[in-house]
Write a protein that holds these residues in place. Structure first.
Motif, PDB file in Angstrom:
ATOM      1  N   LYS A  42      -1.313  14.538  -3.609  1.00  0.00           N
ATOM      2  CA  LYS A  42      -0.349  13.854  -2.521  1.00  0.00           C
ATOM      3  C   LYS A  42       1.173  14.196  -3.158  1.00  0.00           C
ATOM      4  CE  LYS A  42      -0.299   9.251  -4.492  1.00  0.00           C
ATOM      5  NZ  LYS A  42      -0.434   7.948  -4.380  1.00  0.00           N
ATOM      6  N   ILE A  43       2.042  13.562  -2.345  1.00  0.00           N
ATOM      7  CA  ILE A  43       3.294  13.925  -2.967  1.00  0.00           C
ATOM      8  C   ILE A  43       4.253  13.054  -2.027  1.00  0.00           C
ATOM      9  CG2 ILE A  43       3.993  15.943  -1.329  1.00  0.00           C
ATOM     10  CD1 ILE A  43       5.156  15.688  -4.599  1.00  0.00           C
ATOM     11  N   PRO A  44       5.141  12.069  -2.257  1.00  0.00           N
ATOM     12  CA  PRO A  44       5.809  12.196  -3.657  1.00  0.00           C
ATOM     13  C   PRO A  44       4.588  11.612  -4.705  1.00  0.00           C
ATOM     14  CG  PRO A  44       7.264  11.274  -2.181  1.00  0.00           C
ATOM     15  CD  PRO A  44       6.049  11.418  -1.541  1.00  0.00           C
ATOM     16  N   HIS A  45       4.755  11.655  -5.983  1.00  0.00           N
ATOM     17  CA  HIS A  45       3.730  11.029  -6.933  1.00  0.00           C
ATOM     18  C   HIS A  45       2.558  11.853  -6.867  1.00  0.00           C
ATOM     19  CE1 HIS A  45       7.059   8.375  -6.730  1.00  0.00           C
ATOM     20  NE2 HIS A  45       6.564   7.657  -5.979  1.00  0.00           N
ATOM     21  N   ASN A  46       2.650  13.190  -7.256  1.00  0.00           N
ATOM     22  CA  ASN A  46       1.330  13.714  -7.181  1.00  0.00           C
ATOM     23  C   ASN A  46       0.448  13.604  -8.272  1.00  0.00           C
ATOM     24  OD1 ASN A  46       1.040  16.162  -9.383  1.00  0.00           O
ATOM     25  ND2 ASN A  46       3.549  16.019  -8.936  1.00  0.00           N
ATOM     26  N   HIS A  47      -0.827  14.022  -8.358  1.00  0.00           N
ATOM     27  CA  HIS A  47      -1.753  13.632  -9.200  1.00  0.00           C
ATOM     28  C   HIS A  47      -2.284  14.974  -9.836  1.00  0.00           C
ATOM     29  CE1 HIS A  47      -4.161   9.680  -8.275  1.00  0.00           C
ATOM     30  NE2 HIS A  47      -2.966   9.683  -7.822  1.00  0.00           N
ATOM     31  N   GLY A  48      -1.731  16.224  -9.661  1.00  0.00           N
ATOM     32  CA  GLY A  48      -2.095  17.608 -10.219  1.00  0.00           C
ATOM     33  C   GLY A  48      -1.780  17.701 -11.575  1.00  0.00           C
ATOM     34  N   ILE A  49      -0.646  17.141 -12.204  1.00  0.00           N
ATOM     35  CA  ILE A  49      -0.107  17.171 -13.541  1.00  0.00           C
ATOM     36  C   ILE A  49      -0.874  16.042 -14.072  1.00  0.00           C
ATOM     37  CG2 ILE A  49       1.645  17.488 -14.934  1.00  0.00           C
ATOM     38  CD1 ILE A  49       3.322  18.732 -12.776  1.00  0.00           C
ATOM     39  N   ILE A  50      -1.572  16.369 -15.102  1.00  0.00           N
ATOM     40  CA  ILE A  50      -2.365  15.305 -16.149  1.00  0.00           C
ATOM     41  C   ILE A  50      -2.166  15.867 -17.624  1.00  0.00           C
ATOM     42  CG2 ILE A  50      -4.072  14.403 -14.336  1.00  0.00           C
ATOM     43  CD1 ILE A  50      -6.039  16.442 -15.363  1.00  0.00           C
ATOM     44  N   PRO A  51      -2.224  14.833 -18.534  1.00  0.00           N
ATOM     45  CA  PRO A  51      -1.980  15.086 -19.842  1.00  0.00           C
ATOM     46  C   PRO A  51      -3.246  15.973 -20.207  1.00  0.00           C
ATOM     47  CG  PRO A  51      -2.378  12.848 -19.367  1.00  0.00           C
ATOM     48  CD  PRO A  51      -2.157  13.359 -18.162  1.00  0.00           C
ATOM     49  N   GLY A  52      -3.187  17.083 -20.838  1.00  0.00           N
ATOM     50  CA  GLY A  52      -4.135  18.029 -21.077  1.00  0.00           C
ATOM     51  C   GLY A  52      -4.292  19.235 -20.092  1.00  0.00           C
ATOM     52  N   GLY A  53      -3.365  19.214 -18.999  1.00  0.00           N
ATOM     53  CA  GLY A  53      -3.325  20.343 -18.168  1.00  0.00           C
ATOM     54  C   GLY A  53      -3.052  20.146 -16.625  1.00  0.00           C
TER      55      GLY A  53
END
Lengths: 441, 347
Positions: A140-151
């Motif tokens: 979703k966007i704004p505030h996406n979930h795709g970028i997470i710590p670890g990749g």
């Protein structure tokens, strides 16, 4: 204009909110700082944690991150031009909420004005298109979930990659055929704004888009008083001499954010970051100066605007390349363990300039968190030495023709793409010497 | 996709007729994500919304006026009449008398968000809180709430329609507003949410529910499978994300990209939903953070200390006696010697 003071009017205490929380929550929470550059905050927070853990990412993770950030850049640049600053230059249509603004110094011909008004809506549609593409890989966007710590959580392939490619192609065509020509048309119609709004030739960039060999596509660096200088994060200091905070400021890793709205001499909720004591501007133009594509001496209002359009064009080409380079077989996420204690720094370029997150960990939780936003760089107040911030500096000497309709001031300010662009609308320049701009702290 | 088509048809149906009411959109202690998300609407587009559906009197993100030309509107006769819908995003800061959130100047005087919200909120025909911040507090009111942020319903003494989400899905807000515009009855739940949007949990409609029932759980973010073990808050969050998806013409949502739901539409977001990757919630109290780990440690230490104190007290008072053989228990004769002794005694 003889004196300008930027007044940052919002304090939200995000750094205090983060203290004591599970460190893995930082990327999702810090995105909530800004709705228009959320993915840049998510990326910087992830990099800070990965720096603390000493993690290296896979190639496809880095490219997918570039895709997410690049699409958000496209969205921001298009939205900024067509939704946030167009009515400074083009007479708005007779319709709410575009009524009630200034009515003077619109120099475009009626036919061109009509075309720009039509392009405004095309721009809105294409900003949505960039966000749509982002939801395919970001959830979703704004505030996406795709970028997470670890990749990243998803490496695009198959149907998703095709859907992405289709939208990126449309975006590229729009930027090439409409956005960039529109920006150049403004240059033609307003040649004096190639002089107005010049600031000191100090620029800073933290580096944008990671390439396959771990280098940055747009390199990190600094230009101070027109001369190239290396970039060293240890040289950053934050001053609170003119900000409503307690204490003395210092390096962000040791920084504290304790509000003190009664501080004497303060006039902003924004701290004043300095690089080797210089107030540096960031953004597309600064990145191009540091890359050597633009002479450091000239940084006028409309040069900043066209630099943004050029960067959008370049990004649209890069997006296609990254999508082609992604190897769907390679995992996007690498399991890793956060150290119980330690510190890390995550830097990236946000749309409007350098962004850095500084984190100290203790017991797996956040002990201290400091954030320097691009708007803190661009819209910083004066420091101990009285050095004004970049925008304050650029406003000096700006001719204001009519004191009751100071269009010139808004044009200069919005060329910097204020993070809280909307609220730069709510300012009070009526007395000519003092100026209130509202930005995100 | 069938559901999606149904949604689009429903919206078309809603937007066919009706008047063009006035609308004031106020952003206070906010990240502007809600107006950005709202402008991402595709059916209808933002252009259609602005030209045909609503008369946006004030919206600081897209309006052309600036300075007092914009701010004096709050004190204009149009506001006095009260013929408008107020949409608000962001919390209302109350610390330091609201000085952490100035909205601008009117007649040379600083105006805080608190003042403007109270003024507009008292006059408006309907008040809609867009986003979790305005509805329940959200991230800006998270512990320790440095700005004393309050949700809209705690500042205004009147009913508020809450459309939570961090950020809102454009469809959620648009459909709620359309109900108000067309004068349709809007049923709200106890938390002030429109029932037609926030009745089912994310979990109940999740596309990965089969994985949940067949015990196929993701171990890391990025795995295919049910996200429950990664702290997915879908079971306790009400929203239609799995069906509606983000945003109108594209299809993605947090679980769809292999990450857990973080419960951003829930009234307790983010404190009651953090840590996002665990199920055991952290409680924030004056002495510090409390969670399952600290509770376990505390109860272990408490039990051991109490036990130790009890034993020490017994020993000091003299009631504590080491257990020893009292001689009352019978003993089995084991050796010939003891057998002889017994026989001797019996004689």
């Amino acid at each position: 204009m003889v004196k300008a003071q930027n007044e940052g009017t919002i304090f939200r205490g995000f750094e205090a909110i983060l203290e004591g929380r599970d460190a893995r929550d930082a990327p999702y929470l810090t995105q909530r700082i800004c709705g228009i550059c959320s993915s840049a905050h998510g990326l910087a927070a992830c990099r800070a944690l990965e720096d603390a853990a000493g993690l290296k990412l896979t190639g496809s993770a880095m490219r997918t991150r570039n895709l997410i950030l690049g699409l958000d850049f496209m969205q921001n640049h298009i939205r900024q031009f067509y939704m946030l600053m167009l009515w400074d230059w083009v007479a708005p249509p007779p319709q709410n909420p575009f009524q009630g603004g200034y009515t003077r110094d619109f120099r475009l011909s009626p036919s061109l004005t009509a075309r720009f008004r039509e392009h405004h809506w095309t721009g809105v549609d294409h900003a949505r298109l960039a966000h749509e593409a982002l939801t395919l890989i970001g959830g979703k966007i704004p505030h996406n979930h795709g970028i997470i710590p670890g990749g990243v959580s998803l490496v695009p392939s198959g149907e998703i990659a095709r859907e992405l490619g289709r939208r990126i192609k449309k975006l590229a065509a729009f930027v090439e055929e409409i956005y960039l020509p529109d920006a150049l048309r403004l240059q033609e119609a307003y040649p004096d704004y190639m002089q107005i709004g010049r600031g000191r030739p100090n620029y800073l960039s933290h580096g944008l888009y990671t390439e396959a060999d771990n280098s940055e596509y747009s390199p990190a660096g600094a230009v101070l008083e027109g001369l190239a200088a290396g970039s060293a994060l240890s040289e950053i200091r934050e001053s609170v001499a003119s900000s409503w905070y307690r204490g003395k400021g210092g390096h962000p890793l040791q920084g504290k954010t304790i509000p003190d709205p009664d501080r004497k001499g303060a006039y902003s909720w924004v701290k004043a970051p300095r690089y080797r004591g210089f107030a540096c501007q960031g953004g597309p133009l600064a990145r191009q100066v540091i890359k050597g594509e633009h002479p450091p001496g000239s940084n006028s209002t409309l040069e900043r605007v066209t630099a943004r359009a050029r960067e959008a064009l370049e990004t649209s080409r890069l997006l296609r390349r990254w999508l082609a380079e992604i190897n769907p077989e390679e995992p996007g996420y690498q399991p890793f363990k956060l150290p119980d204690s330690g510190s890390g720094v995550g830097v990236t370029e946000a749309m409007r300039g350098p962004l850095s997150h500084w984190v100290t960990l203790k017991g797996g939780c956040i002990e201290n968190y400091q954030i320097i936003t691009p708007s803190a760089w661009n819209f910083s107040p004066a420091d101990e030495q009285g050095t004004p911030g970049p925008v304050e500096n650029a406003l000096l000497g700006t001719p204001v023709e009519k004191i009751d309709q100071p269009v010139e001031i808004g044009r200069v300010i919005r060329s910097f793409d204020p993070c809280y662009a909307c609220t730069a609308h709510v300012l009070d320049p009526a007395r000519g010497i003092r100026k209130t701009v509202k930005i995100l702290a | 996709m069938e559901w999606k088509q149904k949604l689009i048809d429903r919206k078309r149906e809603l937007t066919k007729s009706g008047t063009k009411p006035n609308l004031i959109w106020l952003a206070t202690n906010s990240c502007s994500a809600h107006i950005i998300s709202f402008s991402n609407t595709a059916h209808p587009t933002l252009r259609e919304v602005l030209e045909r559906h609503y008369n946006f009197l004030f919206e600081s993100f897209i309006m052309a006026a600036e300075g007092e030309r914009a701010t004096r509107f709050w004190y204009s006769p149009e506001v006095e009449k009260g013929d408008f819908i107020l949409v608000m995003e962001g919390t209302v800061a109350t610390a330091y008398g609201g000085r952490t959130n100035l909205l601008g100047q009117v007649r040379g005087k600083n105006v805080t968000a608190l003042q403007v919200v109270k003024r507009l909120g008292a006059k408006a025909r309907h008040v809609v809180a867009a986003g979790t911040c305005a509805a329940y507090g959200g991230p800006y009111a998270a512990w320790p709430n440095p700005t004393g942020s309050l949700p809209l319903s705690k500042v205004l003494n009147r009913p508020v329609v809450n459309v939570p989400g961090c950020p809102i899905n454009p469809g959620w807000l648009l459909e709620t507003l359309e109900h108000l515009r067309l004068g349709k009855a809007l049923k709200l739940d106890q938390m002030g949410r429109p029932l037609f949007l926030f009745v089912k949990t994310v979990h109940s409609k999740c596309e990965r529910l089969p994985f949940y029932f067949s015990n196929q759980f993701a171990e890391n973010p990025g795995d295919k499978g049910c996200m429950y073990n990664l702290g997915c808050k879908g079971p306790s969050t009400r929203a239609d994300c799995p069906e509606r998806q983000w945003i109108d013409e594209a299809s993605g949502w947090p679980v769809g990209v292999n990450t857990p739901c973080i419960g951003c539409t829930a009234p307790e977001f983010p404190d009651g939903m953090a840590p996002f990757f665990k199920h055991t919630t952290d409680l924030y109290t004056i002495p510090g953070k409390v969670n399952l780990d600290t509770l376990t440690a505390f109860s272990a230490v408490f039990t051991l200390t109490a036990l130790g104190a009890h034993l020490a007290g017994q020993y000091i008072s003299g009631r504590f006696k080491p257990p020893r053989f009292s001689g009352k228990l019978g003993r089995l004769p084991t050796t010939k010697k003891t057998l002889k002794q017994i026989k001797k005694r019996l004689r």
